[in-house]
Design a protein around this motif. Structure first.
Motif, mmCIF file in Angstrom:
data_model
loop_
_atom_site.group_PDB
_atom_site.id
_atom_site.type_symbol
_atom_site.label_atom_id
_atom_site.label_comp_id
_atom_site.label_asym_id
_atom_site.label_seq_id
_atom_site.Cartn_x
_atom_site.Cartn_y
_atom_site.Cartn_z
ATOM 1 N N ILE A 33 47.130 -33.415 7.122
ATOM 2 C CA ILE A 33 47.651 -34.730 6.791
ATOM 3 C C ILE A 33 49.024 -34.492 6.159
ATOM 4 O O ILE A 33 49.139 -33.867 5.109
ATOM 5 C CB ILE A 33 46.724 -35.479 5.805
ATOM 6 C CG1 ILE A 33 45.326 -35.617 6.381
ATOM 7 C CG2 ILE A 33 47.322 -36.826 5.419
ATOM 8 C CD1 ILE A 33 45.242 -36.435 7.651
ATOM 9 N N ASP A 36 50.137 -39.352 3.110
ATOM 10 C CA ASP A 36 49.036 -40.278 2.840
ATOM 11 C C ASP A 36 49.398 -41.056 1.580
ATOM 12 O O ASP A 36 49.126 -40.624 0.467
ATOM 13 C CB ASP A 36 47.728 -39.510 2.650
ATOM 14 C CG ASP A 36 46.517 -40.426 2.561
ATOM 15 O OD1 ASP A 36 46.696 -41.661 2.558
ATOM 16 O OD2 ASP A 36 45.399 -39.906 2.488
ATOM 17 N N SER A 52 49.582 -37.630 10.437
ATOM 18 C CA SER A 52 48.917 -36.337 10.563
ATOM 19 C C SER A 52 49.755 -35.406 11.443
ATOM 20 O O SER A 52 50.643 -35.844 12.179
ATOM 21 C CB SER A 52 47.512 -36.499 11.141
ATOM 22 O OG SER A 52 47.591 -37.018 12.445
#
Length: 147
Positions: A33, A36, A52
């Protein structure tokens, strides 16, 4: 309205899954990731952005709407297995889930004019409905015909 509530519940469930650290098996492929970012306000407004390493990008924001529903708007994009770039934008509000994307199917235009006998039948049905609304008893049960 129920669809909006259901869509929001699914979105919240998915968002909740992203908060939890997934259990990783030794033989699984991990996707990093890269970003986020999440903001959840006390008044019910929220915003999240995620990206991602495999090219999936998601973004959504929302706020409380009427009757306890959540109005949200967002987008996601990814590369399909055949190499096609897929990008979808959506709004979910009182009018339901409204996606937009070049990859979504579109109903074809009606290929020909409506035949006259169909138009006659539609007019006949409208006349029958009007007679019934006035309390008149219909004397015909078939399609319209010339006398």
């Amino acid at each position: 309205m129920k669809f909006v509530v259901l869509s929001v519940l699914v979105a919240v469930a998915c968002a909740d899954r992203l908060y939890e650290a997934p259990s990783v098996r030794a033989d699984s492929d991990e996707i990093a990731i890269l970003r986020d970012d999440r903001v959840i306000e006390d008044d019910g407004r929220y915003n999240f952005d995620m990206e991602s390493a495999n090219g999936i990008v998601m973004s959504e924001s929302g706020s409380p709407g009427d009757e306890g529903a959540i109005n949200s708007a967002g987008s996601f994009s990814y590369t399909a297995p055949d190499g096609t770039d897929v990008h979808l934008q959506y709004v979910a509000d009182e009018r339901g889930f409204q996606p937009q994307g070049d990859h979504l199917p579109v109903a074809p235009e009606f290929p020909h004019p409506i035949p006259q006998f169909v138009l006659d039948q539609i007019a006949f049905a409208a006349e029958e409905d009007a007679r019934n609304a006035r309390g008149e008893v219909s004397r015909s049960y078939g399609a319209p015909h010339d006398d």
